[in-house]
Design an enzyme around this catalytic site. Structure first.
Site, mmCIF file in Angstrom:
data_model
loop_
_atom_site.group_PDB
_atom_site.id
_atom_site.type_symbol
_atom_site.label_atom_id
_atom_site.label_comp_id
_atom_site.label_asym_id
_atom_site.label_seq_id
_atom_site.Cartn_x
_atom_site.Cartn_y
_atom_site.Cartn_z
ATOM 1 N N GLU A 62 29.437 33.877 5.593
ATOM 2 C CA GLU A 62 30.390 33.990 6.702
ATOM 3 C C GLU A 62 29.897 34.959 7.771
ATOM 4 O O GLU A 62 29.965 36.178 7.622
ATOM 5 C CB GLU A 62 31.761 34.444 6.184
ATOM 6 C CG GLU A 62 32.380 33.473 5.187
ATOM 7 C CD GLU A 62 32.657 32.110 5.792
ATOM 8 O OE1 GLU A 62 32.919 32.010 7.014
ATOM 9 O OE2 GLU A 62 32.616 31.127 5.030
ATOM 10 N N GLU A 91 40.415 37.756 7.343
ATOM 11 C CA GLU A 91 39.164 37.008 7.509
ATOM 12 C C GLU A 91 38.729 36.362 6.196
ATOM 13 O O GLU A 91 38.289 35.208 6.177
ATOM 14 C CB GLU A 91 38.059 37.917 8.043
ATOM 15 C CG GLU A 91 36.745 37.192 8.275
ATOM 16 C CD GLU A 91 36.851 36.084 9.309
ATOM 17 O OE1 GLU A 91 36.393 34.952 9.010
ATOM 18 O OE2 GLU A 91 37.368 36.340 10.409
ATOM 19 N N GLU A 130 38.900 27.692 5.031
ATOM 20 C CA GLU A 130 37.849 26.835 5.582
ATOM 21 C C GLU A 130 36.986 26.234 4.475
ATOM 22 O O GLU A 130 36.619 25.055 4.536
ATOM 23 C CB GLU A 130 36.982 27.631 6.556
ATOM 24 C CG GLU A 130 37.698 27.981 7.836
ATOM 25 C CD GLU A 130 36.855 28.802 8.787
ATOM 26 O OE1 GLU A 130 35.753 29.261 8.391
ATOM 27 O OE2 GLU A 130 37.282 28.974 9.941
#
Length: 136
Positions: free
Chosen positions: A38, A79, A86
């Site tokens: 990420e 996050e 995702e």
């Protein structure tokens, strides 16, 4: 009514110290995966870690330092959750789908709100300190 133990996931955690050790291991694996995969998480860490160190050394009441650090940790939490959303969406299908877009966009909106909260908190707490510094 008795519970059927076979209906529980084989991945469900154990109890006691073994559960705590497993949870810590899974958390470390999660941090490693976020770092590896990420880019946004790495970018945020590049800002969050120095900002946390700064917050700890500013001449502020402890509760203000806590607020400055807490909003940064909150940003990282959101996050990580966004990254998890995702990843699950991509795991289900890489095809473009309106519901996949909504899930990813909503996760992104959550990160944006966490960023706004962090920025507002830092501004509100540091503005009086900056004014005092520059008027002295």
């Amino acid at each position: 009514m008795t519970e059927n133990k076979t209906s529980f996931s084989e991945f469900k955690s154990k109890s006691g110290l073994k559960r705590i050790m497993s949870a810590a291991s899974y958390s470390m694996q999660g941090f490693k995966a976020a770092w590896r995969n990420e880019h946004a998480f790495r970018q945020e860490l590049a800002v969050v870690v120095p900002a946390m160190l700064l917050a700890l050394f500013l001449p502020l009441p402890a509760v203000h330092r806590l607020a400055l650090v807490a909003v940064l940790i909150n940003l990282l939490i959101v996050e990580l959750l966004n990254s998890a959303i995702e990843t699950v969406v991509d795991r289900i299908s890489l095809e473009r789908h309106p519901l996949s877009k909504v899930a990813k966009d909503v996760g992104s909106a959550a990160v944006f709100l966490a960023l706004l909260l962090a920025a507002a908190t830092w501004i509100v707490i540091l503005l009086p300190l900056a004014r005092a510094f520059f008027t002295a």
